[in-house]
Design an enzyme around this catalytic site. Structure first.
Site, short mmCIF file in Angstrom:
data_model
loop_
_atom_site.label_atom_id
_atom_site.label_comp_id
_atom_site.label_asym_id
_atom_site.label_seq_id
_atom_site.Cartn_x
_atom_site.Cartn_y
_atom_site.Cartn_z
N HIS A 34 5.75 5.98 -1.93
CA HIS A 34 6.53 4.75 -2.04
C HIS A 34 5.75 3.58 -1.45
O HIS A 34 4.96 3.75 -0.54
CB HIS A 34 7.88 4.90 -1.34
CG HIS A 34 7.78 5.00 0.14
ND1 HIS A 34 7.40 6.18 0.78
CD2 HIS A 34 7.97 4.09 1.12
CE1 HIS A 34 7.38 5.98 2.08
NE2 HIS A 34 7.72 4.71 2.32
N HIS A 83 0.85 -1.19 0.00
CA HIS A 83 0.00 0.00 0.00
C HIS A 83 0.89 1.24 0.00
O HIS A 83 2.08 1.15 0.29
CB HIS A 83 -0.90 0.01 1.25
CG HIS A 83 -0.09 -0.04 2.52
ND1 HIS A 83 0.21 -1.22 3.17
CD2 HIS A 83 0.51 0.94 3.23
CE1 HIS A 83 0.95 -0.96 4.22
NE2 HIS A 83 1.15 0.34 4.29
#
Length: 190
Positions: free
Chosen positions: A127, A42
């Site tokens: 990220h 995620h």
């Protein structure tokens, strides 16, 4: 509850990343790396830490308002990077990163307004962590392999409040489990 706000990639994008990570693992030389599981992939927008149950409704409402003020936006997994000399290896994002950064700032503000003590504000860097290490690891071969990685572009349409359940068994390699607590649609429909 240990909570964070996140963007969750769709299953087919996770599948493409899974194939890429399989190739990275086959490179070898990453004995110190602990590869994260696809269930945990995620983009964290804001980390809230331990939140009292009584605060969750207020946080959820504020995240709903943040989501409603943010239009859906295109995103793709793209390239790679590292933090801490190989202590975290990640894939990045391409697309409307301005809107993603705005959603992260609004998610952080929602936490503050709900009374959650937040860490010092840092500029958001999209990220998705694929591996971690306790020690510095030379991840240059992995970064070179990730350089050409691109998933398909999808439209981010929701903000998800996620609960993480930390490992408690003491079994080496056990990873956190994640559970969606609330989902809020982006844009005026939210």
């Amino acid at each position: 509850m240990r909570l964070f706000a996140a963007v969750l990639p769709p299953e087919d994008v996770i599948g493409a990343l899974d194939a890429e990570v399989g190739g990275l693992r086959a490179l070898g030389g990453g004995d110190g790396l602990r590869w994260t599981e696809r269930a945990g992939w995620h983009f964290t927008l804001a980390f809230y830490g331990e939140v009292d149950d009584d605060t969750v409704p207020e946080l959820t409402a504020r995240l709903g308002r943040a989501a409603a003020r943010t239009e859906p936006f295109p995103l793709a997994l793209s390239g790679g990077g590292q933090f801490g000399r190989g202590r975290a290896l990640w894939t990045g994002a391409s697309g409307d990163l301005h809107t993603m950064r705005l959603l992260a700032e609004r998610s952080e503000a929602a936490g503050r307004k709900a009374g959650i003590e937040m860490d010092e504000h840092r500029r958001y860097k999209a990220h998705l962590t694929v591996a971690r290490s306790r020690d510095a690891v030379d991840v240059r071969p992995y970064l070179a392999a990730l350089d050409d990685f691109r998933s398909r572009t999808w439209i981010v349409e929701e903000l998800v409040l996620v609960r993480s359940h930390l490992p408690r068994s003491g079994v080496p390699g056990e990873q956190p489990r994640y559970e969606a607590v609330a989902r809020r649609a982006l844009g005026a429909a939210g």
